[in-house]
Scaffold this active site. Structure first.
Site, PDB file in Angstrom:
ATOM      1  N   ASN A   1     -10.064   0.308   0.532  1.00  0.00           N
ATOM      2  CA  ASN A   1      -9.031   0.203   1.573  1.00  0.00           C
ATOM      3  C   ASN A   1      -9.571   0.604   2.940  1.00  0.00           C
ATOM      4  O   ASN A   1     -10.144   1.693   3.090  1.00  0.00           O
ATOM      5  CB  ASN A   1      -7.858   1.129   1.243  1.00  0.00           C
ATOM      6  CG  ASN A   1      -7.041   0.649   0.073  1.00  0.00           C
ATOM      7  OD1 ASN A   1      -7.502  -0.153  -0.734  1.00  0.00           O
ATOM      8  ND2 ASN A   1      -5.816   1.135  -0.021  1.00  0.00           N
TER       9      ASN A   1
ATOM     10  N   ASP B   1       2.486   5.263  -5.103  1.00  0.00           N
ATOM     11  CA  ASP B   1       1.788   6.512  -4.818  1.00  0.00           C
ATOM     12  C   ASP B   1       2.676   7.704  -5.164  1.00  0.00           C
ATOM     13  O   ASP B   1       3.546   8.091  -4.381  1.00  0.00           O
ATOM     14  CB  ASP B   1       1.377   6.557  -3.341  1.00  0.00           C
ATOM     15  CG  ASP B   1       0.694   7.866  -2.970  1.00  0.00           C
ATOM     16  OD1 ASP B   1       0.501   8.721  -3.862  1.00  0.00           O
ATOM     17  OD2 ASP B   1       0.347   8.035  -1.787  1.00  0.00           O
TER      18      ASP B   1
ATOM     19  N   THR C   1      -8.070   2.012   9.623  1.00  0.00           N
ATOM     20  CA  THR C   1      -8.364   2.518  10.967  1.00  0.00           C
ATOM     21  C   THR C   1      -9.444   1.700  11.691  1.00  0.00           C
ATOM     22  O   THR C   1      -9.314   1.448  12.893  1.00  0.00           O
ATOM     23  CB  THR C   1      -8.774   4.003  10.863  1.00  0.00           C
ATOM     24  OG1 THR C   1      -7.714   4.695  10.175  1.00  0.00           O
ATOM     25  CG2 THR C   1      -8.952   4.625  12.233  1.00  0.00           C
TER      26      THR C   1
ATOM     27  N   HIS D   1      -7.770   9.646   4.778  1.00  0.00           N
ATOM     28  CA  HIS D   1      -7.180   8.556   5.567  1.00  0.00           C
ATOM     29  C   HIS D   1      -7.327   8.834   7.066  1.00  0.00           C
ATOM     30  O   HIS D   1      -7.283   9.982   7.495  1.00  0.00           O
ATOM     31  CB  HIS D   1      -5.673   8.437   5.276  1.00  0.00           C
ATOM     32  CG  HIS D   1      -5.369   7.925   3.899  1.00  0.00           C
ATOM     33  ND1 HIS D   1      -4.950   8.740   2.880  1.00  0.00           N
ATOM     34  CD2 HIS D   1      -5.403   6.676   3.383  1.00  0.00           C
ATOM     35  CE1 HIS D   1      -4.732   8.012   1.797  1.00  0.00           C
ATOM     36  NE2 HIS D   1      -4.995   6.763   2.065  1.00  0.00           N
TER      37      HIS D   1
ATOM     38  N   ASP E   1       0.851  -1.191   0.000  1.00  0.00           N
ATOM     39  CA  ASP E   1       0.000   0.000   0.000  1.00  0.00           C
ATOM     40  C   ASP E   1       0.892   1.250   0.000  1.00  0.00           C
ATOM     41  O   ASP E   1       1.845   1.330   0.784  1.00  0.00           O
ATOM     42  CB  ASP E   1      -0.847  -0.060   1.291  1.00  0.00           C
ATOM     43  CG  ASP E   1      -1.991   0.922   1.315  1.00  0.00           C
ATOM     44  OD1 ASP E   1      -2.412   1.376   0.246  1.00  0.00           O
ATOM     45  OD2 ASP E   1      -2.474   1.216   2.435  1.00  0.00           O
TER      46      ASP E   1
ATOM     47  N   GLU F   1      -2.175   6.273  -7.973  1.00  0.00           N
ATOM     48  CA  GLU F   1      -3.153   7.239  -7.449  1.00  0.00           C
ATOM     49  C   GLU F   1      -3.130   8.516  -8.254  1.00  0.00           C
ATOM     50  O   GLU F   1      -2.057   9.049  -8.547  1.00  0.00           O
ATOM     51  CB  GLU F   1      -2.842   7.521  -5.973  1.00  0.00           C
ATOM     52  CG  GLU F   1      -3.799   8.520  -5.314  1.00  0.00           C
ATOM     53  CD  GLU F   1      -3.690   8.523  -3.784  1.00  0.00           C
ATOM     54  OE1 GLU F   1      -3.422   7.455  -3.191  1.00  0.00           O
ATOM     55  OE2 GLU F   1      -3.866   9.595  -3.191  1.00  0.00           O
TER      56      GLU F   1
ATOM     57  N   GLY G   1      -9.034   5.345   2.448  1.00  0.00           N
ATOM     58  CA  GLY G   1      -9.600   6.059   3.595  1.00  0.00           C
ATOM     59  C   GLY G   1     -11.044   5.662   3.870  1.00  0.00           C
ATOM     60  O   GLY G   1     -11.864   6.491   4.269  1.00  0.00           O
TER      61      GLY G   1
HETATM   62 ZN   LIG Z   1      -4.432   4.962   1.209  1.00  0.00          ZN
END
Ligand SMILES: [Zn+2]
Length: 282
Positions: free
Chosen positions: A226, A103, A229, A176, A81, A133, A205
């Protein structure tokens, strides 16, 4: 069974589902996520983010997650990631990862495209798909200095065509590390992107996305969602209450049982909201 991201996402959009990619940090949460996937009968992605990468070498996480994936009764993809460049991508592939994200979203468009193209070329030569991204999904913590920028649909089209990526992360309102489910989703922007981009789309996020929005988004061309958290909160909060409830317990296997169960239940909830189980249905 171990699969690549492309194998996993084949046909998922037509089935109105999406596959969750959960950020995991070692054996306990990875095993709990796979147990959830086996109970729901859904494919799942184990993702290594930058925090996990600093905590455990890619060679170690790759070997651990591959071994768990090979023993699983459902398809499991091992994903890097927010990779920061060519070398990390190459190291992940050599460590057994079956999907790579690069990214370059904080770089100027041309630089992001050039770097992405190089990584796509290398990864495809190894049979590994690449996610990149366009636009930038920010962070709820402003001290991280990540500039957030919603995805421009026209830019997304050019980027996908010029780089040959297999999946494209887009910024449509999420952030995120949100702890509340309150992200304002820009459905108009998503529809414009869907009209112009043919590769599967990725939502980052997603802990901050409301349950009814997760259900709606699963029916769009978003194929990978994704989530980090939500599982970390489930693990940490349960561990804290276990420690408080059992002050004499020092055995980590006993202390981790409750948190692993909480992670499994949270992962199952997200999988069902996303209709991830549709992927394995005829
Ligand atoms: Zn991410």
């Amino acid at each position: 069974m171990l699969v690549t991201l492309t194998e996993m996402m084949q046909g998922i959009a037509e089935k109105n589902g999406a596959v969750p990619a959960f950020n995991v940090f070692g054996y306990e949460d990875a095993a709990a996520v796979i147990a959830a996937a086996e109970e729901v009968k859904a494919p799942v992605i184990l993702a290594t983010n930058k925090v996990a990468l600093r905590y455990m070498p890619l060679q170690v996480s790759g070997a651990l997650y591959r071994s768990l994936a090979e023993r699983a009764s459902v398809p499991v993809c091992i994903h890097l990631d927010h990779g920061d460049g060519f070398e990390t991508a190459a190291e992940a592939i050599m460590s057994g990862y079956t999907s790579i994200m690069y990214d370059g979203s904080q770089l100027p468009l041309k630089e992001n495209m050039r770097n992405t193209r190089q990584i796509v070329k290398m990864a495809h030569a190894c049979g590994i798909p690449v996610e990149a991204e366009i636009g930038a999904v920010g962070y709820s913590d402003p001290s991280l200095n990540v500039e957030a920028r919603l995805t421009d649909p026209g830019e997304a089209k050019i980027f996908a065509e010029e780089t040959g990526v297999d999946a494209l992360a887009v910024a449509i309102g999420t952030l995120h590390r949100m702890e509340e489910q309150a992200a304002p989703i820009d459905y108009g922007r998503l529809a414009d992107i869907e009209r112009l981009v043919t590769v599967p789309l990725v939502l980052h996020g997603s802990t901050g996305v409301r349950d009814d929005d997760l259900r709606k988004l699963a029916a769009t061309r978003i194929g990978k969602v994704n989530i980090g958290t939500a599982l970390r909160m489930a693990f940490g909060k349960t561990l804290r209450s276990e420690i408080q409830a059992k002050p004499d317990e020092f055995d980590r296997v006993a202390l981790f049982a409750g948190p692993m169960e909480a992670v499994k239940e949270e992962a199952k909830k997200k999988m069902l909201l996303l209709n991830a189980h549709h992927a394995l249905q005829a």
